[in-house]
Design a protein around this motif. Structure first.
Motif, short mmCIF file in Angstrom:
data_model
loop_
_atom_site.label_atom_id
_atom_site.label_comp_id
_atom_site.label_asym_id
_atom_site.label_seq_id
_atom_site.Cartn_x
_atom_site.Cartn_y
_atom_site.Cartn_z
N GLY A 363 45.02 -28.06 -11.71
CA GLY A 363 46.07 -27.50 -10.74
C GLY A 363 46.61 -28.52 -9.54
O GLY A 363 45.79 -29.37 -9.11
N ILE A 364 47.81 -28.32 -9.38
CA ILE A 364 48.35 -29.33 -8.70
C ILE A 364 49.22 -28.47 -7.56
O ILE A 364 49.85 -27.65 -7.64
N SER A 365 48.79 -28.77 -6.45
CA SER A 365 49.60 -28.05 -5.06
C SER A 365 50.30 -29.12 -4.22
O SER A 365 49.66 -30.09 -4.04
N ALA A 366 51.55 -28.56 -3.97
CA ALA A 366 52.15 -29.50 -2.96
C ALA A 366 52.88 -28.69 -1.85
O ALA A 366 52.98 -27.45 -2.08
N GLY A 367 53.46 -28.96 -0.90
CA GLY A 367 54.37 -28.49 -0.13
C GLY A 367 53.34 -27.61 0.87
O GLY A 367 52.19 -28.07 1.21
N LYS A 368 53.61 -26.26 1.06
CA LYS A 368 52.53 -25.30 1.44
C LYS A 368 52.27 -24.31 0.54
O LYS A 368 51.80 -23.25 0.89
N ALA A 369 52.00 -24.60 -0.61
CA ALA A 369 51.89 -23.97 -1.70
C ALA A 369 50.35 -23.73 -1.98
O ALA A 369 49.48 -24.56 -1.27
N GLN A 370 49.95 -22.32 -2.59
CA GLN A 370 48.82 -22.07 -2.73
C GLN A 370 48.44 -22.02 -4.29
O GLN A 370 49.06 -21.41 -4.97
N ASN A 371 47.36 -22.54 -4.77
CA ASN A 371 47.12 -22.64 -6.02
C ASN A 371 45.57 -22.49 -6.44
O ASN A 371 44.50 -22.92 -5.90
N THR A 372 45.47 -21.28 -7.24
CA THR A 372 44.18 -20.75 -7.15
C THR A 372 43.91 -20.77 -8.82
O THR A 372 44.72 -20.33 -9.61
N TYR A 373 42.78 -21.25 -9.17
CA TYR A 373 42.26 -20.98 -10.55
C TYR A 373 41.30 -20.07 -10.60
O TYR A 373 40.16 -19.67 -9.74
N ARG A 374 41.31 -19.09 -11.61
CA ARG A 374 40.40 -17.82 -11.80
C ARG A 374 40.08 -17.71 -13.05
O ARG A 374 40.99 -17.56 -13.96
N GLY A 375 38.76 -17.73 -13.49
CA GLY A 375 38.47 -18.03 -14.52
C GLY A 375 37.23 -17.08 -15.07
O GLY A 375 36.22 -17.03 -14.25
N LEU A 376 36.93 -16.45 -16.13
CA LEU A 376 35.74 -15.79 -16.51
C LEU A 376 35.25 -16.29 -17.71
O LEU A 376 36.08 -16.26 -18.73
N VAL A 377 34.10 -16.37 -17.84
CA VAL A 377 33.53 -16.55 -18.94
C VAL A 377 32.31 -15.66 -19.20
O VAL A 377 31.50 -15.64 -18.38
N LYS A 378 32.33 -14.98 -20.22
CA LYS A 378 31.52 -13.64 -20.58
C LYS A 378 30.82 -14.00 -21.71
O LYS A 378 31.48 -13.90 -22.82
N VAL A 379 29.57 -14.00 -21.69
CA VAL A 379 28.74 -14.13 -23.03
C VAL A 379 27.97 -12.87 -23.20
O VAL A 379 27.17 -12.61 -22.63
N LEU A 380 28.48 -11.98 -24.20
CA LEU A 380 27.77 -10.83 -24.67
C LEU A 380 26.47 -11.00 -25.44
O LEU A 380 26.15 -12.02 -25.91
N LYS A 381 25.35 -9.93 -25.12
CA LYS A 381 24.13 -10.05 -25.91
C LYS A 381 24.46 -10.58 -27.28
O LYS A 381 23.55 -11.22 -27.75
N SER A 382 25.49 -9.98 -28.02
CA SER A 382 25.53 -10.39 -29.27
C SER A 382 25.81 -11.63 -29.68
O SER A 382 25.91 -12.20 -30.96
N ALA A 383 26.36 -12.69 -28.79
CA ALA A 383 26.97 -13.85 -28.89
C ALA A 383 25.86 -14.91 -28.91
O ALA A 383 25.70 -15.58 -28.20
N GLU A 384 25.01 -14.80 -29.92
CA GLU A 384 24.10 -16.00 -30.30
C GLU A 384 24.55 -17.25 -30.28
O GLU A 384 25.78 -17.60 -30.89
N ASN A 385 23.83 -18.40 -29.50
CA ASN A 385 24.49 -19.78 -29.77
C ASN A 385 26.14 -19.72 -29.15
O ASN A 385 26.40 -20.93 -29.80
N ALA A 386 26.44 -19.05 -28.26
CA ALA A 386 27.93 -19.27 -27.86
C ALA A 386 27.98 -20.44 -26.83
O ALA A 386 26.91 -20.90 -26.32
#
Lengths: 482, 251
Positions: A363-386
């Motif tokens: 993310g690169i912010s310049a001027g008066k800008a707002q830059n947001t990273y929003r991320g979800l990592v979801k590992v369900l019960k079934s996802a062995e060795n994820a």
């Protein structure tokens, strides 16, 4: 403010080069949205009956929903009755058969954007679908692709010619109830691209869609659906621009990708919608839902995005890793300048065993800008060795912008490995002075430093577009130093 | 080459340089020595154009032009080169990219065409060998993860390629072990020429064992308190700076 900070601030301010308006005769609906408008839209596009039902179902659901407020962006409520939901250049009854029938003004507009639709002039090896406001005006190399069994056409055409594929896959990744903007899109989407790659086929060329908003007071609601059948392979790119206007315009798109067993989809975006002027007036609201379902074993989807435009970006290209051993990747550069706001990131949902995901966000912010990273990592019960690896870097240019990071991690499977790294840095006056002392102008120095920062993402872009992306970043930052 | 007259420089309200006079002719090497806080780094910064300093009086004329009036990148293109005491890191930007961009900006300034990619590589590789560096150096990000010695050698490499006329070495010897010091010094010595001048800012005399100066100046409290030949450096080594500072105080 010291000299160098002043320089950085001036470098950011530069003109938007795609801001022209093309004067043409159009068929445009009056502003307003109700069931009649949707019926009219479905009729003008000559859609099968099941589509109208789908649209109305989505519309009724949308009316029960509220505009989401959780994103780190600020804007006045949108008046959905003030928007026109259809605008298209006037054309013959059943659409242009060849380039000769397309309005020369439209062709000229694309030429000005550096997207010639004449196949001879086009970059060898890239097929283009050109979407102008609410309709697709041309799709190149259709014949050559058809020989390989690849279907690449406007989605409105696919609705008529391939209803069985549409019925099976449309809404299967992003349902019409998924979120507010996805529901609205399902109700009123006008055009977009449809891609089907049959079993075992490696698509012989890059596919790309170029979206152009031209008409005023309209929204662009595009819908893209890409299906990669077993063992197939496709690389797809989209680009976007719009004229400069003082009013905000809404772009609410939905992109669905389906990757079957052993299939690979690479989806790259260079988004340069009009960002508004330097006081924050005008610009596109880019509210987009992009999601891929890695449905089959060993499938892989890779999202790469370079986001430099739009007044507000609200976008989280995601991967649902359903198949065992499937792989999701997200590489992103998001640049915000002046009063731009971006709340963007990804979701990686691990369901299958041994699923892997990689997230690299710059993310690169310049001027008066707002830059947001929003991320979800979801590992369900079934996802062995994820496994997941996330790297999230922010670069601040000047001292009046902001960078924010909201990583969400939910793990229900003890064998999973999840890594998250994050950094925030600033272009320092020492770096700038060092480059200037070697003879570079402040502008070139900032552009070089920013490109260096984004290198890991640019190397994921197809060659032809990596160069374009680098140039775009340079332009978007011009005037932030002076 | 460079003529500094009665130069007064402040940071904020605080005067740092209080009337510097210095004449440097083509081909000469001048060493500026002095204790910490004497204004040595300020002098190299003000000559190369770093922001944050105010000239309150005096002038610096470089090749007949007002040096202090030029933007830092213009000074660089006109041939003023600062070898940094603390070279910065630029992640993701390769050394070779920076070198080429810098060389081309200088060539453009002089109305020359951009350097051909093959010619450029030949040039760079030759200089890399001269400085006893590994070619891999070129493809690493600028100074990222470099040791102190590698960073300083990298500065000399840039100098060798950009071929400046006035080289300012700011404490180039700091942080170097004896082997690295030798290599860096050899690099500098190989760049000596009748039309290139050097200003070496240093705290210690040991650098001068390897790079022989024509003149040595002692800077204390923002003024040059004594000038002489190389023998002055040896005297300083023996007696320290205090006798000069005391002499100044009692004068």
């Amino acid at each position: 403010m010291s000299a160098s900070t002043q320089e950085i601030n001036n470098l950011i301010n530069q003109e938007y080069k795609q801001g022209f308006v093309t004067e043409l005769e159009t068929t445009t609906f009056l502003p307003g949205l109700d069931e009649d408008v949707i019926s009219k839209l479905s009729k003008i596009k000559n859609e099968p009956e099941f589509m109208l039902e789908y649209r109305l179902k989505a519309f009724r659901h949308w009316q029960t929903m509220k505009s989401p407020e959780w994103a780190f962006v600020k804007f006045d409520p949108i008046d959905y009755q003030a928007i026109s939901y259809y605008s298209a250049p006037k054309r013959k009854e059943d659409g242009p058969k060849s380039l000769d029938e397309i309005d020369p003004q439209v062709l000229e507009a694309y030429k000005k954007l550096g997207i010639p639709l004449d196949e001879q002039e086009r970059l060898a090896g890239v097929a283009v679908d050109a979407v102008f406001d609410s309709v697709s005006v041309a799709t190149t190399f259709k014949g050559k692709l058809k020989d390989a069994g690849v279907i690449f056409c406007p989605i409105s055409e696919a609705l008529r010619d391939h209803p069985e594929l549409i019925k099976e896959y449309l809404g299967s990744v992003v349902s019409h109830t998924d979120n507010y903007f996805a529901a609205l899109n399902a109700a009123v989407f006008t055009d977009g691209s449809f891609v089907y790659i049959p079993k075992g086929v490696r698509c012989p060329m890059e596919l790309s869609t170029y979206f152009r908003i031209n008409a005023a007071n309209t929204g662009q609601f595009e819908r893209t659906l890409i299906i990669a059948d077993e063992g197939s392979h496709v690389s797809y790119l989209e680009g976007c621009t719009a004229p400069m206007r003082d009013e905000n315009q809404l772009h609410a798109a939905v992109v669905e990708l389906v990757a079957m067993k052993d299939a690979v989809i690479k989806y790259s975006t260079v988004q340069n919608w009009y960002p508004g002027d330097k006081n924050g007036l005008g610009g596109i609201y880019n509210f987009v839902t992009k999601r891929a379902d890695c449905r089959g074993e060993n499938s892989k989807v890779s999202w790469t995005q370079v986001e430099t435009g739009s007044a507000i970006t609200w976008k989280y290209p995601s991967c649902v890793l359903t198949g065992d051993n499937s792989v999701g990747e997200f590489y992103s550069v998001a640049l915000t300048n002046n009063y731009q706001q971006a709340d963007t990131g990804t979701k990686m949902i691990h369901i299958g065993k041994n699923t892997r995901s990689t997230i690299v966000s710059k993310g690169i912010s310049a001027g008066k800008a707002q830059n947001t990273y929003r991320g979800l990592v979801k590992v369900l019960k079934s996802a062995e060795n994820a496994r997941n690896y996330t790297q999230c870097d922010s670069l601040l240019v000047g001292d009046q912008c902001g960078a924010h990071t909201f990583p969400y991690i939910e793990v229900k499977q003890p064998s999973a490995q999840v890594e998250h790294e994050a950094t925030t840095s600033k272009i320092s006056e020492d770096q700038l002075f060092f480059c200037q002392q070697r003879g570079l102008s402040a502008e070139d120095a900032v552009s070089m430093i920013v490109n260096g920062f984004c290198k890991e993402v640019f190397k994921e872009l197809p060659m032809e577009f990596a160069v374009e992306a680098q140039a775009l970043l340079g332009l978007s930052l011009e005037g932030s130093v002076g | 080459m460079l003529s500094i007259k009665n130069l007064h420089v402040s940071v904020g309200d605080k005067p740092i340089l209080k009337g510097i006079n210095l004449e440097i002719k083509p081909g000469e090497i001048h060493a500026i020595m002095g204790p910490n806080g004497s204004g040595k780094s300020t002098l190299s910064h003000i000559l190369s154009g770093k922001s944050g300093y105010t000239v309150t009086d005096g002038s610096a004329t470089y090749q007949g032009k007002d040096l202090l009036d030029m933007a830092p990148e213009i000074r660089a293109r006109e041939g003023v080169f600062l070898a940094f005491q603390y070279p910065v890191e630029i992640p993701g930007v390769s050394n070779v990219y920076l070198l080429k961009a810098a060389l081309n900006s200088i060539r453009k300034h002089h109305g020359q065409s951009e350097v051909d990619a093959m010619d450029f590589l030949t040039l760079v590789k030759g200089k890399v060998r001269l400085l006893d560096m590994d070619e891999k150096f070129l493809y690493r990000a600028v100074n990222e993860g470099f040791s102190g010695g590698e960073k300083k050698r990298n500065e000399i490499l840039q100098m060798a390629i950009l071929e400046p006329k006035l080289c300012i070495l700011d404490e180039t010897d700091s942080g170097l072990d004896i082997d690295a010091l030798k290599i860096v010094s050899e690099g500098v010595n190989s760049l000596r020429s009748p039309d290139r001048s050097f200003v070496m800012v240093t705290h210690y005399q040991r650098l001068l064992d390897y790079i022989k100066p024509d003149f040595v100046h002692v800077l204390a409290h923002g003024q040059i308190v004594k000038s002489g030949g190389p023998e002055l450096a040896l005297e300083l080594e023996e007696k320290g700076y205090s006798w000069l500072e005391d002499a100044e105080a009692s004068a």
